[in-house]
Design a protein around this motif. Structure first.
Motif, mmCIF file in Angstrom:
data_model
loop_
_atom_site.group_PDB
_atom_site.id
_atom_site.type_symbol
_atom_site.label_atom_id
_atom_site.label_comp_id
_atom_site.label_asym_id
_atom_site.label_seq_id
_atom_site.Cartn_x
_atom_site.Cartn_y
_atom_site.Cartn_z
ATOM 1 N N VAL A 26 35.854 15.081 132.882
ATOM 2 C CA VAL A 26 35.334 14.416 134.078
ATOM 3 C C VAL A 26 33.827 14.648 134.099
ATOM 4 O O VAL A 26 33.367 15.791 134.126
ATOM 5 N N GLY A 69 36.293 22.135 122.374
ATOM 6 C CA GLY A 69 36.300 22.275 123.833
ATOM 7 C C GLY A 69 37.671 22.018 124.446
ATOM 8 O O GLY A 69 38.690 21.932 123.750
ATOM 9 N N GLY A 76 38.591 18.672 134.244
ATOM 10 C CA GLY A 76 37.303 18.898 134.901
ATOM 11 C C GLY A 76 37.045 20.374 135.113
ATOM 12 O O GLY A 76 37.919 21.217 134.881
ATOM 13 N N GLY A 77 35.843 20.665 135.592
ATOM 14 C CA GLY A 77 35.483 22.039 135.926
ATOM 15 C C GLY A 77 36.048 22.446 137.276
ATOM 16 O O GLY A 77 36.169 23.637 137.578
ATOM 17 N N SER A 78 36.383 21.464 138.116
ATOM 18 C CA SER A 78 36.966 21.737 139.430
ATOM 19 C C SER A 78 38.384 21.188 139.479
ATOM 20 O O SER A 78 38.684 20.178 138.824
ATOM 21 N N LYS A 88 39.477 23.368 133.679
ATOM 22 C CA LYS A 88 39.108 24.314 132.629
ATOM 23 C C LYS A 88 39.030 25.738 133.165
ATOM 24 O O LYS A 88 38.765 25.895 134.369
ATOM 25 N N GLY A 97 32.617 12.589 138.172
ATOM 26 C CA GLY A 97 33.748 11.904 138.792
ATOM 27 C C GLY A 97 34.384 10.808 137.957
ATOM 28 O O GLY A 97 35.284 10.118 138.444
HETATM 29 C C1 LIG Z 1 27.335 15.929 133.060
HETATM 30 C C2 LIG Z 1 28.544 16.653 133.542
HETATM 31 C C3 LIG Z 1 29.166 16.225 134.699
HETATM 32 C C4 LIG Z 1 30.321 16.865 135.144
HETATM 33 N N1 LIG Z 1 30.922 16.406 136.262
HETATM 34 C C5 LIG Z 1 32.087 16.961 136.671
HETATM 35 C C6 LIG Z 1 32.776 16.431 137.795
HETATM 36 O O1 LIG Z 1 32.354 15.469 138.439
HETATM 37 N N2 LIG Z 1 33.949 17.016 138.147
HETATM 38 C C7 LIG Z 1 34.465 18.092 137.471
HETATM 39 O O2 LIG Z 1 35.548 18.566 137.837
HETATM 40 N N3 LIG Z 1 33.832 18.599 136.384
HETATM 41 C C8 LIG Z 1 32.659 18.063 135.966
HETATM 42 N N4 LIG Z 1 32.021 18.549 134.846
HETATM 43 C C9 LIG Z 1 32.666 19.630 134.072
HETATM 44 C C10 LIG Z 1 33.448 19.074 132.859
HETATM 45 O O3 LIG Z 1 34.394 18.104 133.274
HETATM 46 C C11 LIG Z 1 34.190 20.201 132.150
HETATM 47 O O4 LIG Z 1 33.236 21.091 131.629
HETATM 48 C C12 LIG Z 1 35.136 19.705 131.065
HETATM 49 O O5 LIG Z 1 36.186 20.606 130.942
HETATM 50 C C13 LIG Z 1 34.471 19.576 129.733
HETATM 51 O O6 LIG Z 1 35.447 19.297 128.747
HETATM 52 P P1 LIG Z 1 35.158 19.752 127.234
HETATM 53 O O7 LIG Z 1 35.199 21.256 127.182
HETATM 54 O O8 LIG Z 1 36.231 19.136 126.417
HETATM 55 O O9 LIG Z 1 33.817 19.180 126.852
HETATM 56 C C14 LIG Z 1 30.847 17.969 134.408
HETATM 57 C C15 LIG Z 1 30.197 18.404 133.248
HETATM 58 C C16 LIG Z 1 29.059 17.751 132.823
HETATM 59 C C17 LIG Z 1 28.391 18.210 131.554
#
Ligand SMILES: Cc1cc2nc3c(=O)[nH]c(=O)nc-3n(C[C@H](O)[C@H](O)[C@H](O)COP(=O)(O)O)c2cc1C
Length: 186
Positions: free
Chosen positions: A84, A14, A121-123, A159, A87
């Motif tokens: 993340v 990931g 994070g996703g955002s 991401k 948060g």
């Molecule tokens: C349970 C959960 C909670 C998340 N909360 C957030 C968040 O609060 N803020 C954000 O920017 N992304 C959030 N995400 C998205 C992850 O941060 C994002 O998919 C991250 O890049 C995952 O990294 P990885 O590909 O190494 O697992 C969340 C994802 C999951 C599964």
């Protein structure tokens, strides 16, 4: 000198692992040894506050921390990455952090090591800065010396990591500052 690179994501291949692989390449190019601690393929149970490690350097939980303790103790620096999640940092990384109380209670064994943090994070504004602060708290409570990216707090990305040019720069800068700081100590 050796730098341990820790990815706190449960996802193999990931975004955190891509980010950490970028750091590993830089660190190796700069001539440092590395240890790779990717929590996607390790089992680390949460601390139960049983108190065993107050009496001796021993944890009754039988999992991959046994090997991780050795890697942490023999490293001169750490770069720790987390996704993340709501948060803040991942539960997987928090479990590792809590279990290191054994090293603190038995001689502050991580004191004086250099630490740096990264979060993705996703955002774009999803809580990366707070996640980094949570990683920094772990480092401070162990008495580590913390570096950022020489501009702000460390590696901050969104991401998919491979498309985030701005985030990649903070990751590269953080890895390089960590190496620069270690080279001053040689
Ligand atoms: C349970 C959960 C909670 C998340 N909360 C957030 C968040 O609060 N803020 C954000 O920017 N992304 C959030 N995400 C998205 C992850 O941060 C994002 O998919 C991250 O890049 C995952 O990294 P990885 O590909 O190494 O697992 C969340 C994802 C999951 C599964």
């Amino acid at each position: 000198m050796k730098i341990a690179c820790i990815s706190g994501s449960p996802n193999a291949g990931g975004n955190n692992e891509k980010m950490t692989d970028m750091v590993l390449e830089i660190v190796k190019e700069r001539g440092y040894g590395t240890d790779r601690i990717f929590l996607s393929n390790l089992r680390v149970e949460p601390c139960t506050d049983c108190g065993t490690c107050k009496k001796s350097r021993d944890c009754p939980i039988d999992d991959d921390m046994k090997d991780i303790y050795k890697k942490l103790e023999t490293s001169d620096a750490f770069i720790v990455s987390s996704p993340v999640f709501f948060g803040s940092l991942s539960a997987q990384l928090k479990a590792l952090f809590d279990r290191t109380i054994l090293l603190r209670r038995n001689g502050f064994l991580l004191k004086g090591k250099i630490g740096a943090a990264m979060a993705i994070g996703g955002s774009r504004n999803g809580g990366q800065e707070f996640t980094i602060q949570a990683i920094h708290s772990w480092m401070h409570i162990h008495g580590m010396v913390i570096v950022g990216d020489a501009s702000h707090f460390g590696g901050i990305a969104v991401k998919p990591f491979e498309s985030d040019k701005e985030g990649s720069k903070t990751v590269k800068d953080t890895a390089n500052i960590l190496c620069d700081t270690l080279s001053r100590l040689k």
